[in-house]
Design an enzyme around this catalytic site. Sequence first.
Site, PDB file in Angstrom:
ATOM      1  N   THR A 127       0.720  -1.114   0.245  1.00 57.93           N
ATOM      2  CA  THR A 127       0.177   0.201  -0.160  1.00 57.93           C
ATOM      3  C   THR A 127       0.298   1.036  -0.276  1.00 57.93           C
ATOM      4  OG1 THR A 127       0.045  -0.020   2.962  1.00 57.93           O
ATOM      5  CG2 THR A 127      -1.380  -1.592   1.084  1.00 57.93           C
ATOM      6  N   GLY A 128       0.045   2.307  -0.447  1.00 60.80           N
ATOM      7  CA  GLY A 128       0.876   3.642  -0.693  1.00 60.80           C
ATOM      8  C   GLY A 128       1.808   4.021  -1.375  1.00 60.80           C
ATOM      9  N   TYR A 154      -0.572  12.503  14.551  1.00 59.64           N
ATOM     10  CA  TYR A 154       0.400  11.173  13.661  1.00 59.64           C
ATOM     11  C   TYR A 154       1.049  10.544  14.317  1.00 59.64           C
ATOM     12  CZ  TYR A 154       3.620   9.620  10.176  1.00 59.64           C
ATOM     13  OH  TYR A 154       4.428   8.415   9.272  1.00 59.64           O
ATOM     14  N   SER A 157       6.332   4.447  12.997  1.00 62.48           N
ATOM     15  CA  SER A 157       7.608   6.480  13.058  1.00 62.48           C
ATOM     16  C   SER A 157       8.457   6.670  14.033  1.00 62.48           C
ATOM     17  CB  SER A 157       6.621   7.346  12.459  1.00 62.48           C
ATOM     18  OG  SER A 157       7.471   8.527  12.412  1.00 62.48           O
TER      19      SER A 157
END
Length: 279
Positions: free
Chosen positions: A27-28, A190, A176
């Site tokens: 994905t992405g 995020y 992240s």
Amino acid sequence: MSPGTPHTPGTPHRDPLPLRGRTALVTGASRRAGIGWAIARRLVAYGAGVYLHHHVPHDAAKPWGADPGGPGALAAGLRPLAADGAAVAHGPADLTAPGAPARLVEAAAEALGGRLDILVANHALSGEDGPLDEIDADMLDAHWAVNTRSTVLLVQAYARRRQAAREGGRVVMMTSGQDRGGGMPGELAYALSKGALASVTRSLATALAPRGVTVNTVNPGPVDTGYLTGEEHAAVAAMFPGGRWGQPDDPARLVAWLVTDEAAWITGQVIDSEGGFTR
């Protein structure tokens, strides 16, 4: 082999196409400068059939813009690397829609011959965030829907296709640096949404182990995908001991290895690929 019997490995060797005959949804994977594209390129080079998911409106609305040539050009660029007739396909999906993850998994499996061995959930909502004083419910909901909810629903849809246990199943999620150094105080929505993926990694790994699937999460650290320039770019580069940013192929190499048989005994892990980055 009975439970508890030690596994005796065969003679070590390196297969030039360790993913031959397997299929993957990434994905992405909508920009040549992105991590998703680099991962897809690695998997195709390893022999896998690959389906590239894209959501062009997301990129088009950002300063870096959509990739020239569009998704078709990206897929066409990978086909010369494909081995043994492995398919390279692509398709769109707005993963904010609750039913979109399941539809995407089905579309990818159909395009790749009816099976899906590997899921790499690389997509993310970028921007539209802020520090504690600025975030609101809409920001939190938007990041949760794209980064967390859709990823878990993708894993669910993938798992439902693998009711019978067989070897070679792989899920890799992307997080992240929210748990490192000073965290990400300027991107709370995020950080929250990605932190949830890190926290659920071991639970998903336990749930999918009976189906022959490993689940791991990669933290790629700062990767130069075109979102910073000038003095900000230089300041981040100075935080790496090697003096350079991570490149998209840096985390892609780790992800590609994790989905091969060489990483079959690694599951439930959150793995940093940050080049020694210090915040």
